[in-house]
Design an enzyme around this catalytic site. Structure first.
Site, short mmCIF file in Angstrom:
data_model
loop_
_atom_site.label_atom_id
_atom_site.label_comp_id
_atom_site.label_asym_id
_atom_site.label_seq_id
_atom_site.Cartn_x
_atom_site.Cartn_y
_atom_site.Cartn_z
N GLY A 115 -1.48 -0.90 5.42
CA GLY A 115 -2.36 -2.08 5.41
C GLY A 115 -1.59 -3.38 5.42
N CYS A 116 -0.50 -3.43 4.67
CA CYS A 116 0.30 -4.66 4.58
C CYS A 116 1.01 -4.94 5.89
CB CYS A 116 1.29 -4.56 3.42
SG CYS A 116 0.45 -4.39 1.83
N THR A 117 1.45 -3.90 6.56
CA THR A 117 2.10 -4.08 7.87
C THR A 117 1.08 -4.58 8.88
OG1 THR A 117 3.73 -2.37 7.38
CG2 THR A 117 3.36 -2.89 9.70
#
Length: 152
Positions: free
Chosen positions: A46-48
């Site tokens: 998700g952060c990527t």
């Protein structure tokens, strides 16, 4: 501190960026619209996805005069590797002591186990115009872009 809300003035803060340099928000406050996003962890799905959205939209944000700043509790070294791997052209700040997360009042999720994902949009007067809290990274994109465009 209580959670920062829409209408609040952005507090002054500083931290180390992905290059180990000192970054102070005062260097861009009142000069640009700011998109400050807190995310759980470098190089996770998700952060990527979220970081790559900001990367892919970076020129559009830049053309609108907006500055993108990502913040997580990862180390400077981790941020440097994350930025290099995904060619991230914006500032990543290391908040290893979680001081900034506390300053903003960013909540934790999953029974306090996972750092929250919150995006703030701040106008050129230093006033918070959007606080968007959602663990779903993709939900942040349209809201942030819409708010930045409305402040131009």
């Amino acid at each position: 501190m209580d959670e920062i809300k829409v209408g609040d003035k952005l507090p002054l803060f500083g931290a180390k960026d992905q290059n180990g340099d000192d970054f102070y928000i005062a260097s861009v406050l009142h000069k640009k619209v700011l998109v400050i996003y807190f995310y759980p962890k470098d190089d996770t799905p998700g952060c990527t996805k979220q970081a790559c959205f900001f990367r892919d939209q970076f020129e559009e944000f830049k053309d609108m005069g907006a500055e993108v700043i990502g913040i997580s509790s990862d180390s400077v070294k981790s941020h440097k590797e994350f930025a290099k791997k995904y060619k991230l052209p914006f500032t990543l700040l290391s908040d290893e002591d979680k001081r900034l997360r506390k300053l903003f009042g960013v909540p934790t999720n999953l029974l306090g186990l996972l750092p929250g994902r919150v995006t703030y949009v701040v106008d050129k007067k230093g006033i918070v115009r959007l606080v968007f809290d959602s663990m779903n990274a993709e939900n942040h994109f349209p809201k942030v872009l819409e708010m930045v465009k409305s402040l131009m």
